[in-house]
Design an enzyme around this catalytic site. Sequence first.
Site, PDB file in Angstrom:
ATOM      1  CG  ASN A 443      -1.742   1.015   1.454  1.00  0.00           C
ATOM      2  OD1 ASN A 443      -1.806   2.171   0.621  1.00  0.00           O
ATOM      3  ND2 ASN A 443      -2.376   1.430   2.659  1.00  0.00           N
ATOM      4  CD1 TRP A 444       3.631   1.025  -2.918  1.00  0.00           C
ATOM      5  CD2 TRP A 444       3.523   2.205  -4.978  1.00  0.00           C
ATOM      6  NE1 TRP A 444       4.225   0.112  -4.025  1.00  0.00           N
ATOM      7  CE2 TRP A 444       4.107   1.185  -4.936  1.00  0.00           C
ATOM      8  CE3 TRP A 444       3.412   3.082  -6.053  1.00  0.00           C
ATOM      9  CZ2 TRP A 444       4.628   0.895  -6.382  1.00  0.00           C
ATOM     10  CZ3 TRP A 444       3.967   2.823  -7.230  1.00  0.00           C
ATOM     11  CH2 TRP A 444       4.613   1.784  -7.381  1.00  0.00           C
ATOM     12  CE  LYS A 445      -0.174   3.476   4.912  1.00  0.00           C
ATOM     13  NZ  LYS A 445       0.231   3.509   6.461  1.00  0.00           N
ATOM     14  CG  HIS A 530      -5.788   1.925   5.299  1.00  0.00           C
ATOM     15  ND1 HIS A 530      -5.324   2.926   5.878  1.00  0.00           N
ATOM     16  CD2 HIS A 530      -4.792   1.138   5.014  1.00  0.00           C
ATOM     17  CE1 HIS A 530      -3.934   2.693   6.527  1.00  0.00           C
ATOM     18  NE2 HIS A 530      -3.778   1.618   5.798  1.00  0.00           N
ATOM     19  CD  GLU A 532      -2.744   5.913   6.826  1.00  0.00           C
ATOM     20  OE1 GLU A 532      -2.715   5.752   5.670  1.00  0.00           O
ATOM     21  OE2 GLU A 532      -1.920   5.212   7.538  1.00  0.00           O
ATOM     22  CD  GLU A 602      -3.516  -2.380   7.382  1.00  0.00           C
ATOM     23  OE1 GLU A 602      -2.585  -2.765   6.855  1.00  0.00           O
ATOM     24  OE2 GLU A 602      -4.067  -1.185   7.216  1.00  0.00           O
ATOM     25  N   GLY A 608       2.444   2.071  10.701  1.00  0.00           N
ATOM     26  CA  GLY A 608       3.462   3.102  10.784  1.00  0.00           C
ATOM     27  C   GLY A 608       4.055   3.505  11.840  1.00  0.00           C
ATOM     28  CB  SER A 648       5.206  -1.916  12.198  1.00  0.00           C
ATOM     29  OG  SER A 648       4.676  -0.675  12.385  1.00  0.00           O
ATOM     30  N   GLY A 669       2.548  -1.313   4.419  1.00  0.00           N
ATOM     31  CA  GLY A 669       2.844   0.250   3.993  1.00  0.00           C
ATOM     32  C   GLY A 669       4.254   0.495   3.656  1.00  0.00           C
ATOM     33  N   GLY A 670       4.769   0.945   4.695  1.00  0.00           N
ATOM     34  CA  GLY A 670       6.340   1.581   4.800  1.00  0.00           C
ATOM     35  C   GLY A 670       6.916   0.778   3.886  1.00  0.00           C
TER      36      GLY A 670
HETATM   37  C1  PEP Z   1      -0.752   0.246   6.195  1.00  0.00           C
HETATM   38  O1  PEP Z   1      -1.111   1.493   6.256  1.00  0.00           O
HETATM   39  O2  PEP Z   1      -1.646  -0.592   5.833  1.00  0.00           O
HETATM   40  C2  PEP Z   1       0.325  -0.439   7.060  1.00  0.00           C
HETATM   41  C3  PEP Z   1       0.222  -1.674   7.137  1.00  0.00           C
HETATM   42  O3  PEP Z   1       1.352   0.442   7.065  1.00  0.00           O
HETATM   43  P1  PEP Z   1       2.944   0.087   7.948  1.00  0.00           P
HETATM   44  O4  PEP Z   1       3.163  -1.106   7.364  1.00  0.00           O
HETATM   45  O5  PEP Z   1       3.731   1.101   7.170  1.00  0.00           O
HETATM   46  O6  PEP Z   1       2.663   0.038   9.525  1.00  0.00           O
END
Ligand code: PEP
Length: 687
Positions: A443-445, A530, A532, A602, A608, A648, A669-670
């Site tokens: 997930n590039w956001k 999601h 966010e 999640e 994050g 994470s 994500g990251g």
């Molecule tokens: C996400 O936003 O879906 C996510 C899992 O982020 P991260 O891996 O950066 O915690």
Amino acid sequence: MKKLTVNLGRLIVAVTFIFSGYVKAIDPLGTQYKITDYLQPLGLSGIVPDWMTLTASVALSTLEFSIGIFLLFAIRRRLTSKILLLTMVVMTLITTWIAIANPVKDCGCFGDAIKLTNFETLGKNIILLAISILLWRFPLQMVRFISKPTQWIVINYTILFSVALSTWSLWSLPLFDFRPYHIGANIEKGMEIPEGAKQPQFETTFILEKNGEQKEFTIDNYPDSTWKFIDSKTIQTEEGYVPPIHDFNIEDTKNGEDITQEVLHDKGYSFLLISPNLSMADDSNFGTIDQIYEYAEDHGYRFICLTASTEKEIAKWQNITGAEYPFYTTDATTLKTMIRSNPGLMLLHNGTIIQKWSHNELPAEDLLTKPLEKSEYGKLPAEGMARKILQTVLWFLLPLVLLTIADRLWAWSTWLREKEDTNKILSTSKKKKKMRKKIVAGNWKMNMNLQDGVALAKEINEALVAEKPNCDVVICTPFIHLASVAQVLNSEVVGLGAENCADKAKGAFTGEVSAEMVKSTGAQYVILGHSERRQYYGETAEILKEKVELALANGLKVIFCCGETLEEREAEKQNEVVKAELEGSVFHLSADAWKNIILAYEPIWAIGTGKTATSDQAEEMLAYIRSIVAEKYGNEAAEETSILYGGSCKASNAPELFAKPNIDGGLIGGASLKAADFKGIIDAWKK
Ligand code: PEP
């Protein structure tokens, strides 16, 4: 550090509450007298009936004792800490009042066991209140002593124990006597003022007059004889030493005779029947009292009744019971302090208290056949304090210790059984897991411009084409990347998805991108729900429901996210929250539509933040999610649903997470923004 502080605080409050509850429970009458003392300045002492103050006394001791035990065992942690806080707020308010207005001299917090001044009590309560706030804020940091299913036994046992202790103490006498009239105490000694003890200080003010003008003087500025003396006032400025017994007096009110010294110096035995108020005394045992009187008469022992009752009340008692013993007057408060029974019997020998009986436990007739000099009753009982303390602790703790051992054994056997079952389940679930799609989705956001995005997609594609992954791989990009990224991906190896789509099919919705548009770029997936988007763009369960339906109608597979906040997890509400999110947006789908749903758990506190849920926490939740999918769509559908973990997730923790039977991959994500990091996670499926 937080855990340590909370648990230390919990121990302090627990011990304080157990002690204060216990000393009140063994002396319910004393606590009742204290409650009456509090009612006096409020003008309620004559209004509130005795049964009510006695019930309040038992309720108060039970409340304190139970809070203490529940804290010690960390039982119903959230509820207990709320009740504790409420109790401490009320107590602190009351003690602030007594510190300012001084309506009672001793708060009675620890019965007669420990006396505190009103300011000491206030200080103590402020400290306890501060700890209570801490426990209320972090109740789940209290380490449990006993497993949840056994807690109800401790709850009921504790309440029952406390009420039974109070009831028994009412029937009998307090197990521990902290008053100056305890067995073994010499009354005259208790009245002594030691040499050099602090003397009370007084100040006298003189009112004098001269030429019609009145003025006040002290001894230090007393004027000349031209002033005429009018009046004087003396006030106590400092309290002196007050001996433990300072109000003991036996008087014959009819002829004004004081026999205190005679009784205290009597070398023989004296029975004192004690009743502060004969009109309230229990007359059910008068037969035994009369027998003891006759026994005393026969053996030449003194037998007198000490009371604060009126002549009329004494006459009524004589009428009912046929009492022939003489009656003397002593102060009511003194009598209440001497014995917690109305009537109660005290035996003095040479001014020392050697026995005390409640009217329910008067010595049996046959034991009174021998003279006291030759009987056990005529001597100080041998029972020591240490033995009594041990007895009490054992009475309460032994059943609880046995219970705790049984609980631990039971928990251990359950754990063994579960382990066996898990081993069995694990082998079948490993087989089942093979049936499900394993997925790693990025997930590039809102990261990367078009050129950088296309370059990253190319790099990922090349790496995966060169070394085929053991799972499905999806990259979810911002809308503007979709069409270009679709061109560089080998769709056999890497899937493409959007991070969102509109909740409307088409029309005048400036800035929105519909599910149909997403599909037309070549994308096959869309992330919905999601946290966010829920948090920053106000996407509700209803809006998400619309989006899910439109995405599915346009042939997209939905990666649907759910998860709880840190507060919700700390309040142990995670299952409730996740279930509500699924019920609100996807559980209405048909079984057929469900086949295109991928779930992603999640936890918001892990996104994050670098804080990953432990593999056990993630597994526990994913197993729960699978169980509620099974409830809704049946076991087979649940076994086929891919459920991902997100938060994470990195190459370093992915192998442990993906090894769990219910975790079918990750939403990343990251770590999806660098080809090597992303590939590292994908490779976890090869381990
Ligand atoms: C996400 O936003 O879906 C996510 C899992 O982020 P991260 O891996 O950066 O915690």
